[in-house]
Design a protein around this motif. Sequence first.
Motif, short mmCIF file in Angstrom:
data_model
loop_
_atom_site.label_atom_id
_atom_site.label_comp_id
_atom_site.label_asym_id
_atom_site.label_seq_id
_atom_site.Cartn_x
_atom_site.Cartn_y
_atom_site.Cartn_z
N GLU A 1 0.83 -1.21 0.00
CA GLU A 1 0.00 0.00 0.00
C GLU A 1 0.86 1.25 0.00
O GLU A 1 0.57 2.23 -0.70
CB GLU A 1 -0.94 0.00 1.21
N LEU A 2 1.93 1.23 0.78
CA LEU A 2 2.85 2.38 0.80
C LEU A 2 3.56 2.53 -0.54
O LEU A 2 3.82 3.65 -0.99
CB LEU A 2 3.87 2.21 1.92
N ARG A 3 3.86 1.40 -1.18
CA ARG A 3 4.52 1.46 -2.48
C ARG A 3 3.61 2.12 -3.52
O ARG A 3 4.06 2.93 -4.34
CB ARG A 3 4.91 0.06 -2.94
N ARG A 4 2.32 1.80 -3.46
CA ARG A 4 1.37 2.45 -4.38
C ARG A 4 1.31 3.95 -4.13
O ARG A 4 1.28 4.74 -5.06
CB ARG A 4 -0.02 1.83 -4.20
N LEU A 5 1.25 4.32 -2.86
CA LEU A 5 1.18 5.75 -2.50
C LEU A 5 2.45 6.46 -2.94
O LEU A 5 2.39 7.56 -3.52
CB LEU A 5 0.99 5.89 -0.99
N SER A 6 3.59 5.85 -2.70
CA SER A 6 4.87 6.44 -3.08
C SER A 6 4.97 6.62 -4.59
O SER A 6 5.40 7.67 -5.08
CB SER A 6 6.02 5.56 -2.58
N ALA A 7 4.56 5.59 -5.34
CA ALA A 7 4.64 5.66 -6.80
C ALA A 7 3.68 6.70 -7.37
O ALA A 7 4.01 7.38 -8.36
CB ALA A 7 4.33 4.28 -7.39
N ALA A 8 2.52 6.86 -6.75
CA ALA A 8 1.53 7.82 -7.26
C ALA A 8 2.05 9.25 -7.22
O ALA A 8 1.70 10.06 -8.08
CB ALA A 8 0.24 7.69 -6.46
#
Length: 290
Positions: A91-98
Amino acid sequence: MADRTSPPTERVVAILDFLARHPHDRFGLSELARRLALSKPTCLGILTTLTDSGYLVCDGVDKRYRLGPQLISLGHTAQESMRVDPSAREELRRLSAAFDTTAALSAVIDDRITLLELVGPSDVGVRVGQSYPFAPPVGLMFVLWDDHALRDWLAKEPTIPLRTDSHRLDHVITECRRSGYLVERLTPGGRRLYALMAGMSDTLPQELQALLGEMVSDIGERVYLPGAGGARQRTDISVVSAPVFDHHHRQAMVVSLRIGRAVTDVEIGRLARGVVDTAEVLTRRLSGAR
């Protein structure tokens, strides 16, 4: 009575901490002994035991050491004990990538702010597992949505002399609870503060107290409330954070997105939606609710 310590254990911890600070490097016996002020026989004994247990890996050719795979299992177990869902990193990876910046998950563990997970495109000078003193003015985001925790935190001995503008603090609490997120201003000192505070005891050195005093003199002073300026006005922002709740409806963790630049209120709103959405996913994973 003073707490008892174990010098042999401290030497083991010193080796592991040193290698953790240099995760991409390998070190031979002589260099480790020299840099950690250990005798070679003592250092070799520790390295051999840690390697045999899988906590270190020794390259067979040049006899250089690095962290081993057993620490991965240990780290995952520690995260689970702190209620960090294994999928939280994704979930953090998605947020970071966004938003192409660093996302973090943190909580108060044993009365210290502890970084539980970190995902980002670049090194931000902190690492998972680092902890910081938890007392006013540091830590507002960890109690802002929890009346009981907020009262306890405000009753703590502050890390620096503070004044408290009750009207301002009440306004901050009301607005952040209404919006569901907190925005913290970026200051020159703020760029270095948490890196300097990592691992510090609750009694900060005088020079660090001075730095903190330059940054903050009032609880909530660094909080930025969107709408304070014009729609096109840009404000230097440090982080945007949102709370994760547990099944007792208590604030359990905080999701944060590092900004580190000047943004408009419109941009803040977009960033905040991403942070709040991630926090809500993690709240559901804990079977929690606001």
